[in-house]
Write a protein that holds these residues in place. Structure first.
Motif: not given
Length: 463
Positions: A24-25, A252, A283-284, A323
């Motif tokens: 996804n980055k 994030q 995000g995580n 995510r």
């Protein structure tokens, strides 16, 4: 003109062909690749793309395995075809330089025979390896993204000293305490400085990265070039009537630089004015502790965030989304009442650019290069964030209070909030104009190609 890209990730088109889940980055790379491929016939450009992989040998059905563990293949798209090269690199430990990268990248140079090498980012050792071995430094172009050495200065982000020095079981076993994490950024930054010093050409987009480029390599040619963002964010527009009232979105928050702890310190004051306020974090999630295993996996920073959630009674006020892909991110922006960037340092965060493209009301810390793409009191509210040399709990509380006041102020004036969002969208459509920015990149390539004399030895690999 042959152009070789050196990227930090595999392009989604390659991932699909290899049957690998796409990252996804850096989704904006796909849009830029389409623009370059579309100019192949007009500009005479042929594109090759190199990126780190794990074990290249497992994908020989879709490509050819070369010496030095390099995987070579070809991708055909509606815009055109390009060659890809996967090379082995341990991206989970980017603080370690592996000289084997030089052999792998050297093999890629022999295959691609590029006239120009374009390195996207300086955060990984492969950029330094390429800068060392590519002989035509005047044909070497580096794009500044994050700047690790400067990120290291703001890494602790006003965390209390006892948190900075804390080491959980997870941190001990992984050798990944907060102090060690900062040391890794310093190590990456030293490689980054060397790479910038070797390149003949640099692209950037903020006053902050320009100052860095001029300090580290005053002889290099600096080109201003804004970024193309992910396709999903160009057409929709945020509407207040369809969002969740008093919902805050953060892209994030899994390490200190992203500033989630500032948000948690600010939230009680925001709740005093808007009791229904809620924070959503993509995000995580590093705060999960429902099971013994999850508790044992808590990092020092995750444990600190967990403690803030409990002590400030915020567990029902903060939602961790996990995510999200591009479409999911876009949809979350659109249902949120406010986007907040509370980072201690950033160059030009794409998350803020995406929120602006959608016309969202935004609040951001004034750090790094953010003011080059976000006009305070026109596009939204900028508040004074982290300052190098100003650490400690007192500064943490002061920054968090400024954040809380900015959120309360933007929500207290709906008309002004709407004007901010409209201005932000207008600004971002100029900054992130796909056609203009793609054209700018092609102009940079042509300028480098025309400016630097060709020679028989230009393809020869060496230091």
């Amino acid at each position: 003109m042959k152009v070789l890209w050196l990227c930090n990730i595999m392009l989604p088109a390659v991932a699909r062909q290899l049957g690998i889940e796409a990252s996804n980055k850096e989704g904006w790379l796909s849009g830029l690749a389409s623009a370059v491929l579309g100019a192949q016939s007009e500009r005479g450009i042929y594109l090759s793309v190199a990126f780190p992989m794990g074990k290249c040998s497992g994908h020989t059905a879709s490509g050819q395995l070369l010496e030095e563990g390099v995987l070579k293949g070809e991708i055909r798209t509606d815009q055109g075809a390009f060659t890809y090269f996967g090379f082995p690199e341990d991206v989970s430990h980017p603080e370690n330089y592996d000289s084997a990268l030089e052999k792998s990248l050297g093999r890629i140079l022999e295959e691609a025979e590029p006239d120009i090498v374009h390195c996207f980012g300086t955060e990984y050792p492969h950029t330094l390896a390429m800068c060392r071995i590519y002989p035509q430094k005047d044909r070497l172009l580096i794009g500044l993204q994050g700047i690790c050495l400067l990120y290291a200065q703001a890494y602790f982000a006003n965390l209390p000293e006892n948190v900075i020095r804390s080491v959980t079981l997870r941190d001990y076993l992984k050798k990944d305490s907060l102090v060690r994490q900062r040391e890794k950024f310093v190590m990456r930054g030293e490689m980054e400085r060397q790479a910038v010093g070797l390149a003949g050409n640099i692209t950037g987009r903020t006053h902050w990265d320009l100052a860095c480029a001029e300090e580290w390599n005053p002889k290099a040619q600096y080109y201003h070039m804004n970024e193309v963002l992910r396709e999903e964010f160009y057409d929709p527009s945020w509407q207040e009537g369809t969002c969740i009232p008093h919902s805050i979105f953060l892209s994030q928050g899994d390490y200190p630089i992203k500033g989630l702890h500032y948000m948690l310190h600010a939230l009680p004051e925001i709740l005093g004015k808007y009791p229904d306020a809620k924070v959503y974090v993509a995000g995580n999630s590093i705060v999960r502790c429902a099971t013994l295993t999850e508790k044992l996996k808590l990092s020092a920073y995750g444990k600190y965030l967990r403690r803030l959630l409990e002590q400030k009674d915020l567990e029902e006020r903060v939602v961790f989304l996990g995510r999200l892909n591009g479409e999911q991110m876009r949809d979350r922006y659109l249902v949120s009442h406010l986007f907040v960037c509370p980072s201690s340092i950033e160059n030009s965060p794409n998350s803020l650019g995406e929120a602006m493209l959608l016309g969202m009301p935004c609040v951001s810390a004034d750090v790094g290069g953010i003011s080059s793409l976000f006009d305070g009191e026109r596009d939204g509210i900028l508040y004074q964030g982290y300052r190098v040399g100003c650490d400690g709990g007192g500064e943490l509380e002061a920054i968090s209070q400024r954040l809380a006041k900015a959120v309360i102020r933007i929500w207290s004036d709906p008309d002004r909030m709407g004007t901010y969002g409209a201005n932000a969208k207008q600004h971002a459509m100029l900054t992130h104009d796909r056609q203009k920015n793609s054209q700018r990149l092609l102009e940079i390539y042509q300028n480098i190609y025309d400016r630097v004399p060709h020679s028989v030895d230009s393809k020869k690999v060496g230091v």
